[in-house]
Design a protein around this motif. Structure first.
Motif, short mmCIF file in Angstrom:
data_model
loop_
_atom_site.label_atom_id
_atom_site.label_comp_id
_atom_site.label_asym_id
_atom_site.label_seq_id
_atom_site.Cartn_x
_atom_site.Cartn_y
_atom_site.Cartn_z
N ILE A 198 -4.12 6.50 1.60
CA ILE A 198 -3.68 7.42 2.67
C ILE A 198 -4.16 6.90 4.02
O ILE A 198 -3.40 6.80 4.98
N ARG A 199 -5.44 6.53 4.06
CA ARG A 199 -5.99 6.01 5.32
C ARG A 199 -5.26 4.74 5.75
O ARG A 199 -5.05 4.50 6.95
N ALA A 200 -4.88 3.92 4.77
CA ALA A 200 -4.18 2.67 5.08
C ALA A 200 -2.88 2.97 5.84
O ALA A 200 -2.52 2.25 6.78
N GLN A 201 -2.20 4.07 5.48
CA GLN A 201 -0.96 4.41 6.18
C GLN A 201 -1.25 4.69 7.65
O GLN A 201 -0.46 4.35 8.52
N ALA A 239 5.64 6.97 5.56
CA ALA A 239 4.86 7.70 4.56
C ALA A 239 4.74 9.19 4.89
O ALA A 239 4.25 9.97 4.07
N ALA A 240 5.20 9.58 6.08
CA ALA A 240 4.98 10.97 6.52
C ALA A 240 5.51 12.03 5.55
O ALA A 240 4.77 12.97 5.23
N PHE A 289 0.82 -1.21 0.00
CA PHE A 289 0.00 0.00 0.00
C PHE A 289 0.86 1.26 0.00
O PHE A 289 0.49 2.28 -0.58
N TYR A 290 2.00 1.17 0.65
CA TYR A 290 2.91 2.32 0.66
C TYR A 290 3.46 2.57 -0.75
O TYR A 290 3.51 3.69 -1.25
N LYS A 291 3.86 1.46 -1.39
CA LYS A 291 4.40 1.58 -2.76
C LYS A 291 3.35 2.16 -3.69
O LYS A 291 3.64 3.01 -4.52
N LEU A 292 2.13 1.66 -3.54
CA LEU A 292 1.05 2.15 -4.41
C LEU A 292 0.77 3.63 -4.15
O LEU A 292 0.43 4.37 -5.07
N PRO A 349 -8.23 13.19 5.04
CA PRO A 349 -7.59 11.97 5.55
C PRO A 349 -6.09 12.17 5.77
O PRO A 349 -5.53 11.61 6.72
N THR A 350 -5.47 13.00 4.92
CA THR A 350 -4.03 13.21 5.08
C THR A 350 -3.76 13.89 6.42
O THR A 350 -2.85 13.47 7.16
#
Lengths: 375, 536
Positions: free
Chosen positions: A273-276, A284-285, A252-255, A302-303
């Protein structure tokens, strides 16, 4: 001429007589019909009561004395209603009891006549009968090869309720390929609701954690498939993150970082974003801080929430930087996102660089009572 | 020119329209019969589906669709507390209740403030839908999911718009403040949104609470109303929902979701601009506007009716109040159809344009004119004795029988599926009222609808006063009235309506008798009595 009119008149009266008689018969039929239905329903109710009273002690005795399933079978006379009531009694007791007792009673659902009846129902022409059978297999979570073939076929059915029920039943299988097939097939459908897809995703998890890795692999395959519509991908990402498939956090981070068009569609971007936040992926910050410069409020919200969840000076600085006191929508979005992630309103106000006191007070009042307002 | 000549002139004028009447009669009843057949099968199918389709995992997730319940209240001090308390007890994981006090002149707001320990919060500034100014927004200390909006009076649509602006959830559930919802109603209605993601609105069935045993604003025992008007409406509601709306839902052409209970997608309502202020039929207007919006843009959408989720409502058991209600409904219908007349017979609107809209225009809207003409024609023809009694009687009885069959079909639909009325006596009673509804009440009802249409043409957009007894206070407390002039007029009107209800069946009996005499199956009693009197 006169004779012609007289004949016409007579015919019309005869026609009216006929209409009147037909309608009268129809009225009587309806009246008698409604009475008959009530009477029939009462008889069925009484039968159900009778068989419920008959089977309850038998099942309880089976539980207490440790009897065999064959002993129970002797009590059946072969009537359809007996099996239906028996099934209901067993399910009631399973719901009331726990642990070993519940498991033992659950075994009664597997007795041949009931199992075979539901297998047969899978071939029924009636969709309702097939959905019922699917619910049974979904409940007992035992799906054998014969049943699996039929269920796999039904997952592709045009009737979405039937397809959904068959997929739910397949989720009872221990084998991941069947569950994956069910989830994948349903995810590929364009017109499947968010609720239905989420429910399936919840059922997709096997009861034991030992399948977590292969489940994550399957989900990865489905999410990356080009056949799954973007809205469904977003739901799957969100659901998988909420359930806690940590194996997917890296993907999810890569995506999230990907520049490919598909992963930048707003609904998918928001889900990523929510997944992070769900995975607490602080890596991911920096990217999310950049995202704070986006003009889309739907992405900003969400961010801001995820960055506030992470906390830390850099993230805070970015968030406060964006609260400028000249855009109520933006300021409120960020501030309410921060409040939702645990910030205290007073501490936000203290640090925010807003000079207009009336404006500030307005935001404070709303935030105090309405953190969720104007989402 | 004497009266008989005038009547004869009228008959001569209407005579050529005979075939029109008969054709109209046939088309209307054929439509009804099609709807009955469709509904009988469709409702059974739906009932079976509802039994087998269970959501379990969904409600374990935190990602279900949350609902804002909007309850506009105007002078509801009698019912408001138990009603809101009941709403707060609904079985659903995430919902908020927004009560909109629409400028009540009684103690509605005071009661809410006191009972729910309300405190003031700031009114949001940027509101997307327009409405009369909001005075204050409150939140409850006792229930975090309760908000109360106090605003300047602007009628129901205006209040609902204010509620929508304050709401924060994905779905909106619009109800009347005095509606009683079954505890599991949201779960059941939300199935429509689960089944099809294109659903933008869904309505449930509205049933009559009069006569039911109600505790804590929950219907504990279902019963029939105790009055004539209540029972007639019980049959009417069954007919209207169980085969009217079910049938239209099957044909994907539902034009009405009752204002007493409906769930809408907030996004869709916002897209079309919320409720319209200057109409008395805001519920139907919103639904028709939604249809129009989505069809004009070729967007996928569905508007559903589910017969299982139940909302209970108190119906008027007083002739004047009922008359005003029906008059308003007719004006609302006329207003909506007039505003959206462009949808009529336009291929873009498909079945809506070629079936539902024409049905509502020619049957529901213009029906009262045709029916009233028909009744007047028959009455005059009988009066001047220019038509064969057997023919008239047979035609009238056939028309009445058709009406009975339609109402009975609704009763059988109910027996076929939900059986909410518990005893056989109730079923018999419903059947009996299905029978007598067509003699007297139907004619009065036609008159109300006709008057509504007339008032619409004159531009009357008044709501009309709706007095309620209060569902849990059907006792002596509320019956302490002064005999004012108004009261007297009201009673006189009631007496007038009652006389119609009594006279029409008598006339019908006389008609049957005279046709029997005409056929020579019975002696003419009137002649015999006349002879005896002469001899004496």
């Amino acid at each position: 001429m006169l004779a012609f009119f007289q004949t016409q008149h007579e015919i019309s009266i005869q026609l009216l007589w006929l209409t009147f008689l037909i309608l009268l018969v129809f009225t009587v039929v309806l009246l008698v019909g409604s009475m008959y239905m009530r009477w029939r329903h009462r008889i069925i109710e009484r039968k159900v009561e009778h068989y419920t009273a008959y089977f309850y002690p038998i099942v309880l005795e089976y539980l207490e004395t440790g009897g065999k399933e064959d002993d129970i079978l002797r009590h059946f006379k072969g009537k359809k209603i007996e099996y239906a009531v028996f099934e209901k009694v067993v399910i009631d007791l399973v719901n009331q009891l726990q642990g070993e007792d519940a498991n033992k009673i659950r075994q009664l659902l597997f007795i041949d006549p009931i199992f075979e009846y539901h297998v047969k129902q899978l071939d029924s022409r009636s969709d309702v009968a097939r959905v019922k059978a699917c619910n049974y297999f979904s409940y007992i979570r035992l799906v054998n090869f014969r049943v699996i073939q039929k269920l796999r076929h039904m997952v592709r059915d045009k009737n979405r309720l039937l397809a959904f029920s068959a997929a739910s039943a397949l989720m009872g299988s221990k084998k991941i390929e069947h569950r994956e097939y069910a989830l994948f097939t349903l995810s590929k459908r364009k017109r499947i609701s968010e609720m239905a897809l989420l429910e399936l995703l919840f059922k997709f998890q096997y009861q034991h954690d030992d399948q977590r890795d292969i489940e994550a692999k399957s989900l990865r395959k489905i999410i990356l498939s080009a056949d799954v519509p973007s809205d469904n991908v977003a739901i799957l990402i969100l659901g998988a993150s909420e359930i806690g498939y940590f194996q997917l956090s890296e993907l999810f981070y890569k995506l999230l970082l990907s520049k490919e068009r598909k992963w930048n569609i707003t609904s998918i971007k928001i889900a990523l974003i929510r997944a992070q936040g769900y995975f607490y992926n602080e890596e991911a910050a920096p990217y999310l801080r950049k995202m704070m410069d986006s003009r889309k409020v739907s992405v900003l919200k969400p961010t801001a929430e995820v960055l506030s969840t992470f906390g830390g000076d850099e993230n805070d600085q970015k968030l406060f930087e964006k609260i400028q006191g000249n855009n109520e929508d933006l300021d409120f979005t960020i501030m309410s996102a921060m409040v939702r992630s645990g910030y205290k309103t007073d501490s936000i106000i203290e640090r925010a660089n807003i000079k207009n006191k009336v404006y500030l007070n307005t935001l404070v009042e709303i935030l105090k009572h309405e953190p969720e307002m104007n989402q | 020119m004497n009266l008989e000549d005038i009547l004869q002139e009228f008959v001569n004028f209407v005579e050529p329209l005979n075939w029109f009447f008969i054709l109209y009669f046939l088309i209307v009843n054929l439509t009804y019969i099609v709807l009955v057949f469709v509904s009988l099968f469709y409702i059974k199918k739906q009932e079976k589906y509802n039994k087998v389709f269970n959501l379990t995992g969904l409600f374990q997730s935190e990602l279900y669709a949350p609902v804002s319940i909007l309850a506009p209240a105007f002078n509801e001090e009698l019912n408001i507390i138990p009603s809101v308390e009941a709403l707060l007890q609904l079985q659903y994981p995430d919902f908020e209740v927004i009560v909109i006090n629409d400028g009540s002149s009684d103690a509605t707001l005071e009661r809410l403030i006191e009972h729910f320990e309300l405190y003031t919060i700031l009114t949001p500034k940027k509101l997307k839908l327009s409405h009369k100014p909001i005075k204050t927004v409150f939140k409850s200390n006792r229930y975090p999911n309760l908000k109360v909006v106090d605003k300047v009076n602007g009628r129901k649509a205006d209040a609902l718009n204010a509620g929508i602006n304050i709401s924060t959830k994905e779905l909106l559930c619009a109800i009347d403040a005095d509606s009683i919802l079954d505890p599991d109603v949201l779960k059941k209605l939300l199935k429509a949104f689960v089944e099809d993601e294109n659903v933008v609105a869904a309505g449930g069935i509205v049933r009559i609470a009069n006569g039911c045993k109600i505790e804590d604003y929950i219907v504990k025992e279902v019963g029939l109303p105790k009055t004539y008007l209540g029972r007639i409406q019980a049959v009417e509601y069954l007919r209207s929902y169980l085969f009217g709306r079910v049938g239209w839902d099957y044909l994907d052409s539902l034009l009405i979701i009752s204002g007493a209970f409906g769930v809408f997608s907030r996004e869709a309502v916002m897209k079309v601009g919320g409720y319209l202020h200057d109409t008395v039929g805001e519920d139907m207007e919103l639904v028709v506007r939604m249809h129009r919006y989505y069809r004009e843009r070729d967007l996928d959408y569905r508007i559903r009716f589910l017969p299982e989720p139940v909302c209970w409502t108190e119906v008027p058991e007083d002739w004047s109040v009922l008359g005003r209600q029906r008059n308003r409904w007719q004006r609302g219908l006329a207003d909506t159809l007039w505003r959206h007349r462009k949808m009529l017979f336009r291929p873009k609107f498909g079945r809506l344009g070629f079936m539902a809209m024409p049905y509502f225009v020619f049957v529901e809207l213009l029906g009262p004119i045709v029916e009233l003409f028909g009744f007047a024609y028959f009455f005059i023809v009988i009066l001047i004795g220019s038509l064969n009694a057997t023919f008239t009687t047979l035609f009238l009885i056939s028309a009445i029988l058709l009406g009975i069959i339609l109402s009975m079909s609704a009763v059988i639909c109910e027996e076929f599926t939900y059986r909410r009325y518990p005893s056989v006596k109730d079923v018999l009673m419903l059947s009996f009222y299905a029978f007598i509804e067509n003699m007297g009440f139907r004619q009065v009802h036609t008159m109300w609808r006709f008057s509504g249409l007339y008032k619409f043409l004159r531009g009357d957009k008044k709501w009309g006063v709706m007095t309620r007894k209060g569902l849990e206070s059907n006792d002596s407390e509320s019956v302490n009235r002064k005999k004012t002039k108004e009261e007297l007029i009201k009673q006189l009107k009631s007496a007038g309506y009652w006389s119609v209800v009594i006279i029409i069946p008598i006339l019908l009996l006389l008609l049957v008798y005279s046709s029997v005499v005409e056929q020579g199956y019975a002696p003419n009693i009137f002649k015999i009595i006349g002879d005896i009197a002469q001899n004496l």
